[in-house]
Write an enzyme that holds these catalytic residues in place. Structure first.
Site, PDB file in Angstrom:
ATOM      1  N   GLY A  49      67.873  58.203  16.817  1.00  0.00           N
ATOM      2  CA  GLY A  49      66.839  57.234  16.452  1.00  0.00           C
ATOM      3  C   GLY A  49      66.824  56.809  14.998  1.00  0.00           C
ATOM      4  O   GLY A  49      65.934  56.062  14.584  1.00  0.00           O
ATOM      5  N   ARG A  78      70.216  41.232  22.800  1.00  0.00           N
ATOM      6  CA  ARG A  78      69.109  41.965  22.175  1.00  0.00           C
ATOM      7  C   ARG A  78      67.955  41.075  21.745  1.00  0.00           C
ATOM      8  O   ARG A  78      66.806  41.495  21.793  1.00  0.00           O
ATOM      9  CB  ARG A  78      69.621  42.834  21.013  1.00  0.00           C
ATOM     10  CG  ARG A  78      70.541  43.955  21.507  1.00  0.00           C
ATOM     11  CD  ARG A  78      70.936  44.951  20.435  1.00  0.00           C
ATOM     12  NE  ARG A  78      69.813  45.701  19.936  1.00  0.00           N
ATOM     13  CZ  ARG A  78      69.258  45.531  18.744  1.00  0.00           C
ATOM     14  NH1 ARG A  78      69.755  44.618  17.906  1.00  0.00           N
ATOM     15  NH2 ARG A  78      68.230  46.248  18.378  1.00  0.00           N
ATOM     16  N   CYS A 105      72.624  29.118  29.648  1.00  0.00           N
ATOM     17  CA  CYS A 105      71.572  28.210  30.120  1.00  0.00           C
ATOM     18  C   CYS A 105      70.229  28.931  30.182  1.00  0.00           C
ATOM     19  O   CYS A 105      69.669  29.139  31.268  1.00  0.00           O
ATOM     20  CB  CYS A 105      71.943  27.674  31.485  1.00  0.00           C
ATOM     21  SG  CYS A 105      73.426  26.709  31.424  1.00  0.00           S
ATOM     22  N   GLU A 106      69.765  29.370  29.048  1.00  0.00           N
ATOM     23  CA  GLU A 106      68.464  30.050  28.924  1.00  0.00           C
ATOM     24  C   GLU A 106      67.904  29.657  27.579  1.00  0.00           C
ATOM     25  O   GLU A 106      68.606  29.771  26.565  1.00  0.00           O
ATOM     26  CB  GLU A 106      68.639  31.575  28.901  1.00  0.00           C
ATOM     27  CG  GLU A 106      69.128  32.215  30.156  1.00  0.00           C
ATOM     28  CD  GLU A 106      68.066  32.347  31.227  1.00  0.00           C
ATOM     29  OE1 GLU A 106      66.861  32.359  30.875  1.00  0.00           O
ATOM     30  OE2 GLU A 106      68.445  32.407  32.405  1.00  0.00           O
ATOM     31  N   TYR A 112      74.863  48.737  20.865  1.00  0.00           N
ATOM     32  CA  TYR A 112      74.066  48.096  21.927  1.00  0.00           C
ATOM     33  C   TYR A 112      74.355  46.603  22.067  1.00  0.00           C
ATOM     34  O   TYR A 112      73.493  45.849  22.509  1.00  0.00           O
ATOM     35  CB  TYR A 112      72.561  48.334  21.704  1.00  0.00           C
ATOM     36  CG  TYR A 112      72.195  49.792  21.593  1.00  0.00           C
ATOM     37  CD1 TYR A 112      72.258  50.625  22.703  1.00  0.00           C
ATOM     38  CD2 TYR A 112      71.824  50.362  20.378  1.00  0.00           C
ATOM     39  CE1 TYR A 112      71.947  51.975  22.609  1.00  0.00           C
ATOM     40  CE2 TYR A 112      71.511  51.718  20.275  1.00  0.00           C
ATOM     41  CZ  TYR A 112      71.574  52.508  21.393  1.00  0.00           C
ATOM     42  OH  TYR A 112      71.273  53.852  21.297  1.00  0.00           O
TER      43      TYR A 112
HETATM   44  C1  LIG Z   1      68.278  60.690  24.631  1.00  0.00           C
HETATM   45  C2  LIG Z   1      68.723  59.775  23.561  1.00  0.00           C
HETATM   46  N1  LIG Z   1      69.401  60.275  22.522  1.00  0.00           N
HETATM   47  C3  LIG Z   1      69.856  59.483  21.536  1.00  0.00           C
HETATM   48  C4  LIG Z   1      69.618  58.120  21.554  1.00  0.00           C
HETATM   49  C5  LIG Z   1      70.172  57.281  20.433  1.00  0.00           C
HETATM   50  O1  LIG Z   1      69.240  56.556  19.752  1.00  0.00           O
HETATM   51  P1  LIG Z   1      69.703  55.679  18.501  1.00  0.00           P
HETATM   52  O2  LIG Z   1      70.807  54.801  18.951  1.00  0.00           O
HETATM   53  O3  LIG Z   1      68.493  54.920  18.135  1.00  0.00           O
HETATM   54  O4  LIG Z   1      70.167  56.646  17.452  1.00  0.00           O
HETATM   55  C6  LIG Z   1      68.905  57.552  22.609  1.00  0.00           C
HETATM   56  C7  LIG Z   1      68.638  56.106  22.651  1.00  0.00           C
HETATM   57  O5  LIG Z   1      68.032  55.543  23.512  1.00  0.00           O
HETATM   58  C8  LIG Z   1      68.440  58.409  23.655  1.00  0.00           C
HETATM   59  O6  LIG Z   1      67.764  57.933  24.693  1.00  0.00           O
END
Ligand SMILES: Cc1ncc(COP(=O)(O)O)c(C=O)c1O
Length: 439
Positions: free
Chosen positions: A248, A333, A364-365, A393
């Site tokens: 995160g 995203r 087409c959005e 992502y």
């Molecule tokens: C269980 C788990 N670990 C790690 C991550 C990685 O998060 P980030 O890419 O924000 O570091 C996620 C992201 O959804 C997750 O669900």
């Protein structure tokens, strides 16, 4: 704009990545094109790994591979000594193909399928993270079938939610992930594991959110989780060997976000290690094996996406659109959660920003945007736009919407480049299509 490390403006006034002029990259590989910088991934992965080793000792950095699941990325990550998480059979298959050792894999998922658990156990996965009441029995059966004792972690909901600059401690029970500590569901789920002969409870996991810049959020999670380890020992006599605090860590998308260096990321790990060290010492519990799971922070800023500008539409006094040859099929995203990006006109990178424009895709959005009202150089049809921080992502969320091929991915290193995902052909595109006899 995040011009850092190998991302720079070269003598020709063009954007360069990994020692290569992006205009040359586009000439060689075409657009749209994802490009990943080897040096960035290595630097950040090394900073995470070395800091964990020095400041904590026993632990592992597990790349959250949902951010970018590709054989070359797993190869690079495993060569750097990292673990990886996987959330499906497909990710695990790719990880193994990339040479990742099964015992260094951690499997997540709120609804793992029986075949996924079977595949994971059969291949000797390190840990499965239990995230539902049905799973222990399925894991136990698979472990029995393959004659192994499967190590499991349990995903907990510690009541900490953190996103960007907001940290909230909540009693919110409404999450599809994890067993709540507060409600007692976590106690029940963990105690039940001991009914199964082929499962070994190894530890606990939590993931408190994404794009987090407030390190106190991780400190708080570490505190709650170590308190819980203490409770497991004192109330139920259960030993916890592994503490996985998830990922995160935030990245720079626009100038609203801090621009973190590898040293700054090392600082997060330092902070977490210090919090866990302090808590285990205070509570006199054995030091668990500590896992962190960075995804975005390891790879987002290594990546740029290169596009060719097509239609320029200027709606006087309202908006100026640059339509690029990508869109929500290669970066959904914005459409999904209004994410923001910064960009540059790669072949005019040395020129000042004189425009406020919206980069829109070819789908087409109406919601098919990449970045809305961003500062950019003036561009015309045929110019190259580079969007920053697209390494996480983007490719992994791509689709074939509107009959678009998923763009290839190249990795760049010291002036060299090569595909890590080759281009698709239209033949690939329809290879699984079928016209039944009755049509
Ligand atoms: C269980 C788990 N670990 C790690 C991550 C990685 O998060 P980030 O890419 O924000 O570091 C996620 C992201 O959804 C997750 O669900």
């Amino acid at each position: 704009m995040n011009l850092r490390d190998t991302l720079k403006i070269n003598g020709a006034g063009h954007l360069e990545i990994g020692g290569i002029d992006t205009v040359d990259l586009c000439r060689q590989y075409g657009t749209p094109l994802y490009a990943l910088d080897y040096a960035y991934i290595k630097k950040v992965a090394t900073a995470f790994g070395e800091t964990l080793r020095k400041q904590y000792g026993k632990g592992a950095v597990a790349f959250a591979s949902k951010a970018f699941s590709a054989t070359a990325v797993y190869k690079l990550i495993s060569d750097l000594g990292l673990f990886s998480d996987v959330v499906s059979k497909g990710e695990m298959y790719t990880a193994l193909k990339g040479g990742m050792a099964a015992e260094k894999l951690v499997m997540h998922g709120n609804n793992k399928q029986d075949y996924e658990i079977d595949y994971a156990v059969m291949n000797g996965i390190g840990y499965i993270v239990v995230d539902s009441t049905d799973e222990p029995e399925i894991i136990d059966n698979a472990a029995k079938k393959y004659g192994v004792i499967q190590k499991v972690l349990v995903r907990l909901n510690p009541g900490v939610e953190a996103h960007t600059h907001h940290l909230v401690q909540t009693a919110r029970e409404d999450s599809k992930f994890g067993f709540s500590i507060k409600s007692g569901d976590a106690d029940t789920a963990i105690k039940r594991l001991f009914d199964y002969k082929n499962i070994r409870f190894s530890g606990i996991h939590c993931h408190i959110g994404s794009q987090i810049f407030d390190r106190n959020a991780f400190g708080l999670a570490a505190h709650i989780m170590t308190d819980y380890i203490c409770k497991l020992r004192d109330e139920f006599g259960i030993t916890t060997d592994v503490l996985n605090l998830g990922g995160g860590f935030g990245v720079h998308y626009t100038d609203k976000d801090p621009l973190y260096t590898a040293e700054d990321y090392a600082g997060y790990v330092d902070f977490i290690a210090e919090a866990v060290n302090r808590n285990v010492a205070e509570k006199k519990i054995p030091k668990p094996f500590l896992i962190i799971e960075p995804g975005r922070s390891l790879i987002a800023e290594s990546g740029i996406t290169l596009y060719t500008v097509g239609t320029v539409k200027d709606i006087k006094g309202i908006k100026k659109y640059y339509a690029i040859d990508g869109g929500m099929f290669e970066n959904p995203r914005y459409a999904l959660y209004r994410s923001e990006y910064s960009a540059i006109v790669a072949n005019k990178a040395g020129e000042p920003f004189g425009e406020t424009v919206t980069l829109t895709g070819k789908c087409c959005e109406s919601g098919d945007m990449i970045a809305v009202d961003i500062p950019l150089q003036k561009a015309v049809r045929g110019d190259i736009v580079a969007v920053f921080s697209t390494g996480a992502y983007n490719y992994s969320m791509s689709s074939h919407y509107n009959g678009n091929l998923t763009p290839p991915v190249v990795m760049v290193k010291d002036g060299k480049s090569d595909y890590i995902i080759k281009p698709e052909s239209y033949e690939d595109f329809v290879k699984n299509h079928n016209i039944p006899d009755f049509i």
